[in-house]
Motif scaffolding. Structure first.
Motif, PDB file in Angstrom:
ATOM      1  N   LEU A 201       0.822  -1.208   0.000  1.00 38.41           N
ATOM      2  CA  LEU A 201       0.000   0.000   0.000  1.00 38.41           C
ATOM      3  C   LEU A 201       0.861   1.265   0.000  1.00 38.41           C
ATOM      4  N   ASP A 202       1.923   1.248   0.808  1.00 41.57           N
ATOM      5  CA  ASP A 202       2.834   2.399   0.819  1.00 41.57           C
ATOM      6  C   ASP A 202       3.379   2.661  -0.582  1.00 41.57           C
ATOM      7  N   THR A 203       3.802   1.586  -1.253  1.00 41.15           N
ATOM      8  CA  THR A 203       4.366   1.723  -2.594  1.00 41.15           C
ATOM      9  C   THR A 203       3.314   2.220  -3.578  1.00 41.15           C
ATOM     10  N   ALA A 204       2.105   1.663  -3.486  1.00 40.97           N
ATOM     11  CA  ALA A 204       1.023   2.096  -4.371  1.00 40.97           C
ATOM     12  C   ALA A 204       0.742   3.585  -4.201  1.00 40.97           C
ATOM     13  N   TYR A 205       0.715   4.044  -2.964  1.00 41.82           N
ATOM     14  CA  TYR A 205       0.421   5.454  -2.702  1.00 41.82           C
ATOM     15  C   TYR A 205       1.572   6.352  -3.168  1.00 41.82           C
ATOM     16  N   VAL A 206       2.801   5.927  -2.906  1.00 39.79           N
ATOM     17  CA  VAL A 206       3.962   6.697  -3.375  1.00 39.79           C
ATOM     18  C   VAL A 206       3.939   6.834  -4.899  1.00 39.79           C
TER      19      VAL A 206
END
Length: 376
Positions: free
Chosen positions: A96-101
């Protein structure tokens, strides 16, 4: 089987219609509105891109698809499953962190992101298909829970499958961690004993007693292992990994059968964008320059015809001279033969091939490789 229709438009835009509007028109012309979305959950399967990679599809395209679903009364969500390898998407939180970044936040795309196989990649649905190579596919639960399935694919090269197209996006991408292991190998992980610290986390999580501790180092008893992937999720040193041992052809066969498990018995629609055609998967934490120029956007109800059409269009393009493909061609051919009949993706990664995936997908009834290209 009759030819399937594959709808195509290029990336040319005007002041009257930008690329996002053009994608909407492509989907509409391809029959997107023939699907009943009213009060239906719609999974939009996309690759969010590994952290450091910037060749993945822009979130603007995902917003077009999500907004269209909502316009038709549906409830869309973007989704993918956790990776088998160690990286920035190996668990749901990092994913999720990567998707948001990378821009795939609800504020940007207009819908939420669900990591389909849960926190540690073990939240799966067992889908019986009784295939030639797969009897029960292990698919991320949220994907199988959806009423409608939509694939939004970045068409590109791939270092193992030849190219990463719609079938790759669906079959491998929708597999849980255990599902990915089954496709890549015989479904059993192994331990890098040099990295193992003997903490016993894998022993505590395993219900079958497969991790064996000797001299404060663990090894996996493959006779006891069932390939669930839980040990990969809990190892604090990332010392446990899958054995990528199957042949390219076997990988292709299994991906096709996993795709069938995802798509059968429910409405599906597929979109593929041929742009930023990097030589490797978006799972890499970097991306090299494209191997060919941008081609266009395609849509179809048939994932096999879509992949075949994308491959054919790519092979008609002149390679980028400075790319991996261009350099490989320079080594293999003199200038007079640069336009010879060859396959761009095989030339990019000579140890790979993709045609067995298409052939097996046709054999099992996933779709047909015979298509009519409808240009809009």
């Amino acid at each position: 089987m009759d030819k399937s229709k594959v709808y195509f438009t290029d990336f040319k835009a005007t002041g009257h219609e930008n690329l996002l509007q053009k994608l909407h028109r492509l989907m509409k012309t391809a029959g997107f509105e023939n699907i009943d979305f009213t009060d239906k959950y719609a999974a939009i399967k996309i690759h969010f891109g590994e952290y450091g990679n910037i060749a993945f599809l822009r979130p603007n395209y995902a917003k077009v698809v999500a907004d269209y679903v909502k316009e038709l009364g549906g409830k869309p969500f973007l989704t993918d499953c956790n990776t088998l390898y160690v990286g920035s998407r190996k668990n749901a939180l990092d994913h999720l962190d990567t998707a948001y970044v990378n821009g795939f936040s609800p504020l940007q795309t207009g819908c939420h992101v669900l990591i389909a196989d849960g926190l540690k990649g073990t939240d799966e649905t067992i889908v019986p298909i009784d295939g030639e190579y797969v009897k029960e596919a292990k698919i991320g639960h949220a994907i199988m829970d959806a009423d409608v399935f939509i694939s939004l694919t970045h068409f590109k090269g791939h270092e193992m499958a030849g190219f990463g197209g719609t079938i790759k996006n669906i079959g491998m991408g929708c597999g849980s961690r255990a599902g990915k292991m089954e496709q890549h190998c015989d479904g059993k992980p192994s331990v890098n004993e040099a990295e193992c610290v003997g903490c016993g986390s894998c022993q505590r999580i395993c219900a079958h007693g497969a991790p064996i501790m000797e001299n404060r180092k663990v090894h996996i008893d493959h006779d006891k292992c069932v390939g669930c992937g839980r040990c990969l999720a809990v190892c604090p040193k990332d010392a446990i990994a899958a054995d990528f041992s199957d042949s390219v052809a076997m990988l292709n066969y299994k991906m096709a059968e996993y795709s069938l498990a995802v798509c059968k018995d429910r409405p599906c629609f597929h979109v593929s964008l041929i742009c930023d055609v990097s030589p490797n998967c978006d799972c890499h934490a970097e991306n090299d320059i494209p191997i060919i120029p941008n081609v266009g956007m395609l849509a179809s109800f048939d994932p096999v015809a879509l992949d075949q059409a994308c491959a054919d269009l790519c092979n008609q393009m002149t390679p980028v001279k400075e790319s991996v493909l261009g350099q490989n061609l320079a080594h293999e051919h003199d200038e007079a033969h640069c336009d010879c009949d060859h396959d761009h993706f095989h030339m990019t990664h000579p140890d790979t091939e993709w045609k067995t995936c298409i052939e097996h997908a046709v054999k099992i009834g996933l779709g047909t490789n015979e298509y009519e290209l409808v240009r809009i």
